[in-house]
Each structure stands twice: as C-alpha cells, then as structure tokens.
Design a protein around this motif. Structure first.
Motif, PDB file in Angstrom:
ATOM      1  N   LEU A   1      -7.688  -5.357   9.560  1.00 19.01           N
ATOM      2  CA  LEU A   1      -8.247  -6.491  10.293  1.00 19.01           C
ATOM      3  C   LEU A   1      -8.085  -7.811   9.556  1.00 19.01           C
ATOM      4  N   GLY A   2      -8.147  -7.756   8.229  1.00 23.78           N
ATOM      5  CA  GLY A   2      -8.192  -8.996   7.457  1.00 23.78           C
ATOM      6  C   GLY A   2      -9.633  -9.431   7.267  1.00 23.78           C
ATOM      7  N   VAL A   3      -9.864 -10.321   6.304  1.00 22.86           N
ATOM      8  CA  VAL A   3     -11.231 -10.726   5.951  1.00 22.86           C
ATOM      9  C   VAL A   3     -11.942 -11.392   7.123  1.00 22.86           C
ATOM     10  N   ASN A   4     -11.267 -12.306   7.829  1.00 22.42           N
ATOM     11  CA  ASN A   4     -11.924 -13.054   8.909  1.00 22.42           C
ATOM     12  C   ASN A   4     -12.320 -12.159  10.082  1.00 22.42           C
ATOM     13  N   ASP A   5     -11.392 -11.325  10.570  1.00 23.72           N
ATOM     14  CA  ASP A   5     -11.713 -10.439  11.693  1.00 23.72           C
ATOM     15  C   ASP A   5     -12.758  -9.393  11.301  1.00 23.72           C
ATOM     16  N   TYR A   6     -12.713  -8.947  10.043  1.00 29.71           N
ATOM     17  CA  TYR A   6     -13.730  -8.002   9.563  1.00 29.71           C
ATOM     18  C   TYR A   6     -15.100  -8.675   9.596  1.00 29.71           C
TER      19      TYR A   6
ATOM     20  N   TYR B   1     -14.795  -9.522  23.640  1.00 33.28           N
ATOM     21  CA  TYR B   1     -14.450  -8.121  23.925  1.00 33.28           C
ATOM     22  C   TYR B   1     -15.230  -7.175  23.014  1.00 33.28           C
ATOM     23  N   VAL B   2     -15.242  -7.476  21.727  1.00 33.41           N
ATOM     24  CA  VAL B   2     -15.964  -6.639  20.772  1.00 33.41           C
ATOM     25  C   VAL B   2     -17.444  -6.587  21.116  1.00 33.41           C
ATOM     26  N   TYR B   3     -17.981  -7.717  21.533  1.00 37.14           N
ATOM     27  CA  TYR B   3     -19.400  -7.769  21.901  1.00 37.14           C
ATOM     28  C   TYR B   3     -19.693  -6.832  23.073  1.00 37.14           C
ATOM     29  N   GLN B   4     -18.863  -6.850  24.097  1.00 30.79           N
ATOM     30  CA  GLN B   4     -19.086  -5.990  25.263  1.00 30.79           C
ATOM     31  C   GLN B   4     -18.959  -4.513  24.889  1.00 30.79           C
ATOM     32  N   PHE B   5     -17.981  -4.179  24.063  1.00 29.05           N
ATOM     33  CA  PHE B   5     -17.833  -2.790  23.618  1.00 29.05           C
ATOM     34  C   PHE B   5     -19.067  -2.342  22.838  1.00 29.05           C
ATOM     35  N   SER B   6     -19.561  -3.217  21.963  1.00 28.72           N
ATOM     36  CA  SER B   6     -20.730  -2.888  21.145  1.00 28.72           C
ATOM     37  C   SER B   6     -21.974  -2.726  22.010  1.00 28.72           C
ATOM     38  N   LEU B   7     -22.078  -3.532  23.060  1.00 25.79           N
ATOM     39  CA  LEU B   7     -23.242  -3.461  23.947  1.00 25.79           C
ATOM     40  C   LEU B   7     -23.262  -2.142  24.724  1.00 25.79           C
TER      41      LEU B   7
ATOM     42  N   VAL C   1     -20.567  -9.697  12.234  1.00 28.22           N
ATOM     43  CA  VAL C   1     -21.567 -10.630  12.752  1.00 28.22           C
ATOM     44  C   VAL C   1     -21.805 -10.421  14.240  1.00 28.22           C
ATOM     45  N   VAL C   2     -20.769 -10.096  15.007  1.00 26.87           N
ATOM     46  CA  VAL C   2     -20.951  -9.809  16.434  1.00 26.87           C
ATOM     47  C   VAL C   2     -21.771  -8.537  16.611  1.00 26.87           C
TER      48      VAL C   2
ATOM     49  N   GLY D   1     -12.642  -2.385  18.307  1.00 27.31           N
ATOM     50  CA  GLY D   1     -13.897  -2.343  19.052  1.00 27.31           C
ATOM     51  C   GLY D   1     -13.874  -1.313  20.164  1.00 27.31           C
ATOM     52  N   LEU D   2     -12.732  -1.219  20.880  1.00 25.65           N
ATOM     53  CA  LEU D   2     -12.600  -0.256  21.975  1.00 25.65           C
ATOM     54  C   LEU D   2     -12.652   1.177  21.466  1.00 25.65           C
TER      55      LEU D   2
END
Length: 512
Positions: A40-45, A131-137, A50-51, A192-193
């Motif tokens: 992912l890299g530092v930023n995406d990680y 997208y990650v937020y919806q998957f996590s929810l 945080v999301v 996330g998916l």
C-alpha cells in the motif's frame, strides 16, 4: 476432584489452546503487516487505519453488547437455568438487529459526512477512502449480527473453536496480503474489498459453529421478552456509556492526529496498534478462558473463589504482558527495522508508549469483568468515562500548542494509571476484596517482577553492539528473565506447584 480444581484445569486447558493458536497467528499477522505496508505504501496504509478508526467509533456499541450478552449467558449457566439461557440468546439477537440498523444509519450520515469534510486525506485518494469506508461499514454490521453467537461460544468455554477458526482467518488475511501485492487494481480499494470478504467468511463460520453445537442458538423466539430485554439494555446502557468513552479516547485520537498531522503519522500509529494487537491477543486469550469462571463464581455465590481468581488472574495477566514488553521495548528500533524494512517516522516512540500503556492496562479486563458480574456498574462506568474523556481535549491542547503527536501517548499513559487505581477501588468495595491484599499480592509482586526481570536484558541492551544477533540475544534473555521472576516472585508456592504439575503432565503426554 473438587469444582475449583476442575475449573482451574479448564482455564489452563483453554488458555493453552488459545496460546498455541496465537503463536501461529502472530507469525502470520506480523509478516502480513509487512507485505501490506509495502504493497500500500505509507500514505495508503495510514488512510486505511484512520478510515477504519471512524467505523470503530461507530461500532463502539459492539463491544458493549458483546460483554453484556456473555455476562447474562454466564450468569444463567451459573444458575443452571436452560430456559432463561434460551431467553437471553433470543433477546440478544433482537437487540443486535436493532443496534446494527442504528449503526448503519449513523455510518451513512454522520460518519460519511465526517470522512468527506473533516479528514486530512489527499484529494487524489478521497474516492478510494470512501470505498474503504463502505467496505468497513458492511463488515461492522456483519460483526454486530454475529455477536450473540460469538458470546455463546465463549460462555460455553469452547475455545478450540476460536483456535481453529482464527487460524483460518489468519491464513485468509495472509492470502489477501499476497493478492494485493500483485494486484493490478487500486491496491487500497482492493484491500478493503478483500478484507470485507474475510470478515464475512469469519462471521459465517462462528455463527454456523454456534448454531450446530448449542441448543439455545437454534430456537430463536419471534416474540420479544420485554423483561429480559429491559434487564440486558439496562446493564448494557452503562457498559455502552463506558465503551463510548474508551473508544473516543483510543480510536478518536487517530482522527485528531490526522487533523493536525499527515496520514503518514497515522501509518506510524497503525503499526503501533498492530504490535499492541498482537500482545493484546495473548492477554485477551487468557481473559477469554478466565472471564466465564469469574461470572459463574459470583452467580453461584462463591465469593472467596472469585477473590482468588481475581488475584491470580491479575498476576498472570501482568506477567504475560511483561514477558513480551521488556524485550520489545528495549529492542524496538531493531525489531521494527527487521520486521518492516521501511519504518515511518514516530513509529518507534508510538510502539514503546503503546507497550507501556498495555502493561499498565493489563489488569483492566479482569477488573471490568469482576465488577460487571455484580450487575451494578452505573457509577463505575460514569466515573471511568469522565476520567477517560480528558484524553482527547488534553491531546488537542498539546497539538495546538505545537507539541508532537507522541504527546497524545504521554497524556494517555497518565490517564490509564489513574483509571487502573479507580477500577481497583471499585472492585474491592463491591466484592469485599481487601485493598491491602490486592496491593501486596498484585501491585508489589508485579512491580518487583518488572524491575528485577528488566535488569539483565537492560544491561545487555546497553553494552552489546547494535545488531540483529544482539537484539535476539537480548530478547531471549529478557523473556527468560521475566519468566523466572514471575515464577518465583509473582506466584505463591501453591501456584508454582500447580504450574509445575500441569507442565509435567503435558510433557508426559507428549512422551507417550
């Protein structure tokens, strides 16, 4: 064979099963984290962490309701009332469906608004973050619906189910890490998916196991038992209040850090949480084996047995954490470099502070379960929540004054120390447990364990040259030193005999 002896053996057996499972999961989890960070890299990680933190805040009801369901199931088991046990499970299903709907509404309104208007996320990654937020929810909702099944497995002390199914979960997460590493798609969204699929598979497995093995999980009543629901919600209400405070001053801090700093700092915090999660799992496994016995002892009126479980549980919990804390704190830089390859800024200080906090906080689970067994938790939860609530404003003030992100951890450490003192005071007063006994048998003995157990590894850390070999030597010596100190300082002669007899029994069984 006495009931106490049988209970002790059951706790020991369940704890051993869970630790074998954790040793395997620890190796898988740590290596998986490295692959994910590199992919992912530092930023995406940092964005993923945080999301996920926003969803965890929305899901604060989850832990509260899980603890409430398990408490009522264990209580009815202690009373040996199968009809009441059925009512508790059916009622918990109805409650969790309602809670899941509430979280869904909050997530798609307040949570979604906050993500898109208040978070410090690079503009080019805001779509991926959604997208990650919806998957996590969705994962969060699925977790809610299976809480009663998980609580039933724990209440029946079927820890082997957790051992096998958690290993499956670990293998699936490792497969996900490999998949995103070679994926041609947006790696953050794809991760996330796939994590959503892992969560759904995991929940289905737990629910299926509980349904097949426990009769109370099969005949869910369509009618709501108002009396049972009132009792469970009354108890849960204050537990929810307490959990809200805890979540706000743990997960909420990730959001405040994001507001003042960059997602790279969130990545450092996420790595620290990974380390915390691995060590915390070892402690949680012990508590999974101990908690049902605490509640059942109280329900059956055997308060003296409960006192012994509290004292013994506190000592074992502290020593189990200290076993990892001493070598990890001393060798944090080398361990992180070897583990991750690329170590984000602030990671070392975050990891060390998280470990110190975890050591101090190692007794909280036993205190909370012991107090929760009484059912009288209103003042207890209000007091803890008010104290814990100071974390966010104090951290915010520190950041506003120009201090670095690590100051949030300094503030939290002080708060955790105060919280432990308050927890101990409540438990002693509620269960007529001598404060002097708790202080002399737990605080004094555990303090000596950490002080004496740290001397030799600290000397090695200072005088050996910095290298991977030196770190390995220091870690091994540190774990042995803490183990020996725990055996001869924390444990009583009788407890040492119990440990020796159990280890000897295991050795003989493997020799056959």
């Amino acid at each position: 064979m006495t009931d106490t002896s049988q209970n002790n053996k059951r706790i020991a057996k369940n704890t051993l099963l869970l630790y074998i499972r954790m040793l395997l999961l620890m190796v898988i989890s740590l290596y998986t984290s490295r692959i994910v960070l590199n992919a992912l890299g530092v930023n995406d990680y940092g964005i993923y962490n945080v999301v996920g933190g926003i969803v965890v805040i929305l899901a604060f009801l989850n832990n509260a309701m899980a603890g409430s369901t398990q408490r009522f199931l264990n209580f009815e088991m202690g009373m040996q009332d199968s009809n009441a046990l059925q009512k508790v499970f059916s009622t918990s299903i109805h409650i969790h469906v309602i809670v899941a709907l509430i979280v869904l509404i909050l997530g798609e309104t307040i949570g979604l608004w906050f993500l898109n208007t208040n978070m410090n996320i690079p503009e080019t990654r805001i779509t991926a973050a959604n997208y990650v937020y919806q998957f996590s929810l969705v994962t969060c909702i699925a977790n809610f619906l299976t809480v009663p099944y998980n609580a039933t497995i724990i209440a029946h002390e079927r820890m082997s189910a957790f051992a096998y199914l958690s290993i499956l979960e670990g293998v699936l997460k490792f497969s996900v890490a490999i998949a995103i590493y070679y994926s041609p798609f947006d790696k953050l969204v794809f991760y996330g998916l796939l994590m959503l699929f892992v969560g759904l598979i995991n929940n289905i497995c737990y629910a299926t196991y509980a349904y097949r093995h426990f009769t109370e999980c099969k005949g869910i009543s369509k009618q709501i038992n108002k009396d049972k629901m009132h009792k469970m919600l009354s108890f849960s209400g204050w537990t929810i209040f307490g959990n809200l405070g805890y979540i706000l001053h743990t997960q909420g801090i990730a959001i405040i850090i994001n507001m003042f700093f960059t997602v790279a700092v969130n990545a450092a915090q996420g790595i620290a949480n990974q380390v915390n999660g691995v060590v915390q799992q070892f402690l949680s496994n012990f508590l999974l084996a101990l908690n049902p016995q605490l509640v059942k002892s109280y329900a059956s009126g055997d308060i003296e047995a409960m006192h012994k479980l509290i004292i013994r549980g506190c000592k074992f919990a502290f020593c189990l954490v200290a076993f990892f804390i001493v070598p990890l704190v001393l060798e944090t830089p080398t361990i992180l470099q070897t583990w991750l390859g690329v170590v984000p800024e602030y990671t070392v200080i975050f990891v060390r502070m998280v470990l110190f906090i975890l050591l101090v906080n190692s007794l909280s689970g036993i205190f909370s379960t012991s107090k929760g067994a009484t059912g009288n938790i209103k003042i207890y939860q209000i007091t803890l929540t008010i104290i814990g609530a100071f974390h966010l404003p104090l951290a915010w003030a520190a950041f506003a004054l120009g201090y670095g992100p690590e100051y949030s951890m300094y503030v939290y450490l002080v708060i955790v120390i105060i919280l432990q003192i308050v927890r101990a005071w409540f438990v002693c007063n509620s269960l007529q447990l001598s404060k002097r006994r708790l202080f002399s048998e737990v605080v004094v003995r555990c303090s000596l364990v950490i002080l004496i157990g740290s001397i030799l590894p600290a000397l090695l850390h200072m005088y050996l040259p910095t290298s991977l070999v030196s770190s390995i030597i220091t870690c091994i010596v540190g774990m042995i030193s803490v183990a020996v100190s725990s055996l001869f300082i924390a444990l009583t002669p009788h407890e040492r005999q119990v440990v020796h007899a159990y280890v000897e029994k295991i050795i003989k069984r493997h020799e056959r």
